[in-house]
Design a protein around this motif. Sequence first.
Motif, PDB file in Angstrom:
ATOM      1  N   VAL A 185       0.850  -1.198   0.000  1.00 16.67           N
ATOM      2  CA  VAL A 185       0.000   0.000   0.000  1.00 16.67           C
ATOM      3  C   VAL A 185       0.878   1.237   0.000  1.00 16.67           C
ATOM      4  O   VAL A 185       0.691   2.170  -0.802  1.00 16.67           O
ATOM      5  CB  VAL A 185      -0.946   0.002   1.224  1.00 16.67           C
ATOM      6  CG1 VAL A 185      -1.708   1.318   1.314  1.00 16.67           C
ATOM      7  CG2 VAL A 185      -1.927  -1.172   1.155  1.00 16.67           C
ATOM      8  N   TYR A 186       1.859   1.272   0.920  1.00 16.04           N
ATOM      9  CA  TYR A 186       2.751   2.424   1.016  1.00 16.04           C
ATOM     10  C   TYR A 186       3.567   2.598  -0.260  1.00 16.04           C
ATOM     11  O   TYR A 186       3.938   3.714  -0.628  1.00 16.04           O
ATOM     12  CB  TYR A 186       3.699   2.276   2.205  1.00 16.04           C
ATOM     13  CG  TYR A 186       2.998   2.149   3.539  1.00 16.04           C
ATOM     14  CD1 TYR A 186       1.845   2.877   3.817  1.00 16.04           C
ATOM     15  CD2 TYR A 186       3.483   1.298   4.528  1.00 16.04           C
ATOM     16  CE1 TYR A 186       1.197   2.763   5.037  1.00 16.04           C
ATOM     17  CE2 TYR A 186       2.828   1.175   5.747  1.00 16.04           C
ATOM     18  CZ  TYR A 186       1.693   1.911   5.994  1.00 16.04           C
ATOM     19  OH  TYR A 186       1.045   1.782   7.199  1.00 16.04           O
ATOM     20  N   ARG A 237      -1.416  -6.171  -5.140  1.00 12.16           N
ATOM     21  CA  ARG A 237      -1.161  -6.271  -3.702  1.00 12.16           C
ATOM     22  C   ARG A 237      -1.701  -7.584  -3.153  1.00 12.16           C
ATOM     23  O   ARG A 237      -1.009  -8.291  -2.416  1.00 12.16           O
ATOM     24  CB  ARG A 237      -1.817  -5.106  -2.945  1.00 12.16           C
ATOM     25  CG  ARG A 237      -1.217  -3.764  -3.200  1.00 12.16           C
ATOM     26  CD  ARG A 237      -1.503  -2.789  -2.083  1.00 12.16           C
ATOM     27  NE  ARG A 237      -2.890  -2.538  -1.820  1.00 12.16           N
ATOM     28  CZ  ARG A 237      -3.585  -1.510  -2.286  1.00 12.16           C
ATOM     29  NH1 ARG A 237      -3.010  -0.632  -3.090  1.00 12.16           N
ATOM     30  NH2 ARG A 237      -4.848  -1.338  -1.959  1.00 12.16           N
ATOM     31  N   LYS A 238      -2.936  -7.892  -3.498  1.00 11.82           N
ATOM     32  CA  LYS A 238      -3.554  -9.112  -2.993  1.00 11.82           C
ATOM     33  C   LYS A 238      -2.813 -10.348  -3.493  1.00 11.82           C
ATOM     34  O   LYS A 238      -2.591 -11.299  -2.730  1.00 11.82           O
ATOM     35  CB  LYS A 238      -5.016  -9.173  -3.406  1.00 11.82           C
ATOM     36  CG  LYS A 238      -5.909  -8.225  -2.639  1.00 11.82           C
ATOM     37  CD  LYS A 238      -7.370  -8.429  -3.014  1.00 11.82           C
ATOM     38  CE  LYS A 238      -8.281  -7.558  -2.176  1.00 11.82           C
ATOM     39  NZ  LYS A 238      -9.711  -7.739  -2.546  1.00 11.82           N
ATOM     40  N   ARG A 239      -2.443 -10.329  -4.767  1.00 13.15           N
ATOM     41  CA  ARG A 239      -1.743 -11.501  -5.331  1.00 13.15           C
ATOM     42  C   ARG A 239      -0.414 -11.738  -4.615  1.00 13.15           C
ATOM     43  O   ARG A 239      -0.108 -12.867  -4.217  1.00 13.15           O
ATOM     44  CB  ARG A 239      -1.503 -11.289  -6.824  1.00 13.15           C
ATOM     45  CG  ARG A 239      -0.910 -12.514  -7.535  1.00 13.15           C
ATOM     46  CD  ARG A 239      -0.409 -12.172  -8.917  1.00 13.15           C
ATOM     47  NE  ARG A 239       0.770 -11.322  -8.879  1.00 13.15           N
ATOM     48  CZ  ARG A 239       1.999 -11.755  -8.633  1.00 13.15           C
ATOM     49  NH1 ARG A 239       2.227 -13.039  -8.372  1.00 13.15           N
ATOM     50  NH2 ARG A 239       3.028 -10.909  -8.623  1.00 13.15           N
ATOM     51  N   ARG A 240       0.344 -10.668  -4.437  1.00 10.98           N
ATOM     52  CA  ARG A 240       1.666 -10.813  -3.824  1.00 10.98           C
ATOM     53  C   ARG A 240       1.563 -11.149  -2.340  1.00 10.98           C
ATOM     54  O   ARG A 240       2.359 -11.938  -1.804  1.00 10.98           O
ATOM     55  CB  ARG A 240       2.500  -9.556  -4.068  1.00 10.98           C
ATOM     56  CG  ARG A 240       2.966  -9.447  -5.508  1.00 10.98           C
ATOM     57  CD  ARG A 240       3.601  -8.120  -5.843  1.00 10.98           C
ATOM     58  NE  ARG A 240       4.766  -7.826  -5.039  1.00 10.98           N
ATOM     59  CZ  ARG A 240       5.518  -6.731  -5.211  1.00 10.98           C
ATOM     60  NH1 ARG A 240       5.208  -5.853  -6.147  1.00 10.98           N
ATOM     61  NH2 ARG A 240       6.561  -6.515  -4.440  1.00 10.98           N
ATOM     62  N   ALA A 241       0.593 -10.563  -1.645  1.00  5.09           N
ATOM     63  CA  ALA A 241       0.425 -10.846  -0.222  1.00  5.09           C
ATOM     64  C   ALA A 241      -0.014 -12.289   0.000  1.00  5.09           C
ATOM     65  O   ALA A 241       0.476 -12.964   0.915  1.00  5.09           O
ATOM     66  CB  ALA A 241      -0.592  -9.890   0.393  1.00  5.09           C
ATOM     67  N   CYS A 265       8.892  -9.706   3.631  1.00  9.42           N
ATOM     68  CA  CYS A 265       9.434 -10.174   2.354  1.00  9.42           C
ATOM     69  C   CYS A 265       8.573  -9.824   1.155  1.00  9.42           C
ATOM     70  O   CYS A 265       8.993 -10.041   0.017  1.00  9.42           O
ATOM     71  CB  CYS A 265       9.631 -11.687   2.402  1.00  9.42           C
ATOM     72  SG  CYS A 265      10.828 -12.218   3.624  1.00  9.42           S
ATOM     73  N   VAL A 266       7.368  -9.282   1.382  1.00 14.81           N
ATOM     74  CA  VAL A 266       6.427  -9.098   0.282  1.00 14.81           C
ATOM     75  C   VAL A 266       6.916  -8.072  -0.738  1.00 14.81           C
ATOM     76  O   VAL A 266       6.546  -8.132  -1.913  1.00 14.81           O
ATOM     77  CB  VAL A 266       5.034  -8.730   0.826  1.00 14.81           C
ATOM     78  CG1 VAL A 266       4.999  -7.291   1.345  1.00 14.81           C
ATOM     79  CG2 VAL A 266       3.954  -8.989  -0.210  1.00 14.81           C
ATOM     80  N   THR A 267       7.768  -7.143  -0.332  1.00 11.24           N
ATOM     81  CA  THR A 267       8.299  -6.145  -1.255  1.00 11.24           C
ATOM     82  C   THR A 267       9.587  -6.612  -1.940  1.00 11.24           C
ATOM     83  O   THR A 267      10.176  -5.862  -2.715  1.00 11.24           O
ATOM     84  CB  THR A 267       8.590  -4.821  -0.536  1.00 11.24           C
ATOM     85  OG1 THR A 267       9.539  -5.054   0.513  1.00 11.24           O
ATOM     86  CG2 THR A 267       7.322  -4.216   0.033  1.00 11.24           C
ATOM     87  N   ARG A 268      10.002  -7.841  -1.619  1.00 10.04           N
ATOM     88  CA  ARG A 268      11.257  -8.397  -2.151  1.00 10.04           C
ATOM     89  C   ARG A 268      12.432  -7.474  -1.823  1.00 10.04           C
ATOM     90  O   ARG A 268      13.139  -6.995  -2.721  1.00 10.04           O
ATOM     91  CB  ARG A 268      11.156  -8.618  -3.664  1.00 10.04           C
ATOM     92  CG  ARG A 268       9.941  -9.457  -4.070  1.00 10.04           C
ATOM     93  CD  ARG A 268       9.888  -9.682  -5.576  1.00 10.04           C
ATOM     94  NE  ARG A 268       8.640 -10.341  -5.946  1.00 10.04           N
ATOM     95  CZ  ARG A 268       7.658  -9.764  -6.622  1.00 10.04           C
ATOM     96  NH1 ARG A 268       7.770  -8.505  -6.996  1.00 10.04           N
ATOM     97  NH2 ARG A 268       6.562 -10.430  -6.930  1.00 10.04           N
ATOM     98  N   PRO A 269      12.650  -7.203  -0.537  1.00  5.37           N
ATOM     99  CA  PRO A 269      13.686  -6.237  -0.142  1.00  5.37           C
ATOM    100  C   PRO A 269      15.088  -6.810  -0.276  1.00  5.37           C
ATOM    101  O   PRO A 269      15.287  -8.019  -0.389  1.00  5.37           O
ATOM    102  CB  PRO A 269      13.353  -5.983   1.332  1.00  5.37           C
ATOM    103  CG  PRO A 269      12.764  -7.283   1.798  1.00  5.37           C
ATOM    104  CD  PRO A 269      11.969  -7.791   0.626  1.00  5.37           C
ATOM    105  N   SER A 270      16.071  -5.906  -0.244  1.00  2.00           N
ATOM    106  CA  SER A 270      17.473  -6.322  -0.279  1.00  2.00           C
ATOM    107  C   SER A 270      17.907  -6.946   1.034  1.00  2.00           C
ATOM    108  O   SER A 270      18.779  -7.818   1.057  1.00  2.00           O
ATOM    109  CB  SER A 270      18.375  -5.113  -0.567  1.00  2.00           C
ATOM    110  OG  SER A 270      18.025  -4.475  -1.755  1.00  2.00           O
TER     111      SER A 270
END
Length: 226
Positions: free
Chosen positions: A111-112, A120-124, A158-163
Amino acid sequence: MPLITLKGVSKCYDVGGNTVSALHNVDLCVAKGQRVAIVGSSGSGKSTLLNLIGCLDTPTSGEYVLDGRDISVQDGRRLARIRNAEIGFVFQSFHLLPRLTALANVMQPLVYGGVPMRERKRRALAALTRVGLQDRGSHVPSQLSGGQRQRVAIARACVTRPSIVLADEPTGNLDSAATRQVMDLLDTLHGEGQTILIVTHETDIATRCERTVELADGRIVRDERS
């Protein structure tokens, strides 16, 4: 180039008109894909160090470079964008929003980040499936066990695929079975190349990391690789 580079980083706070030094001239480099345990007694500077690396705070002096960007000179808005895109957080007390479902909690970083609702729903949902909680998406935190809440927190991280994933005492409130589940998930992320920093008081958690950094009185006093 290291993913994380701290050079001569110090952090001071004004407490009741007195200056309190939390970190003193810290030098630290972390390569992409490393898993690092940060240990030390209470008040040693562990959480301050994690907050600086996580862009929740900025150094009083010194330089912090994250993936080639000088974090020390970023303003609050830019820090927020970097945090959202590059860093996932897992806390001892979970920090889930109590009135939101597990699925909605995991969606929050997206969202942010301005991700469209369908994506969003798919990735979450994919993130919840990965931590084995695809059937708990409609549950609010009070309907979940401590271990399940921490797994939701990992999915959110992990949902944003962070570094980087930063975990601050991630098993401190969990029983032994839930601890194993959470650490197995972090092991999986590390095996996939994720960079993970874990603040912990637990020796058995630290020994799962190939590197241990120990702090005392705001200084690094040990940096060992297994």
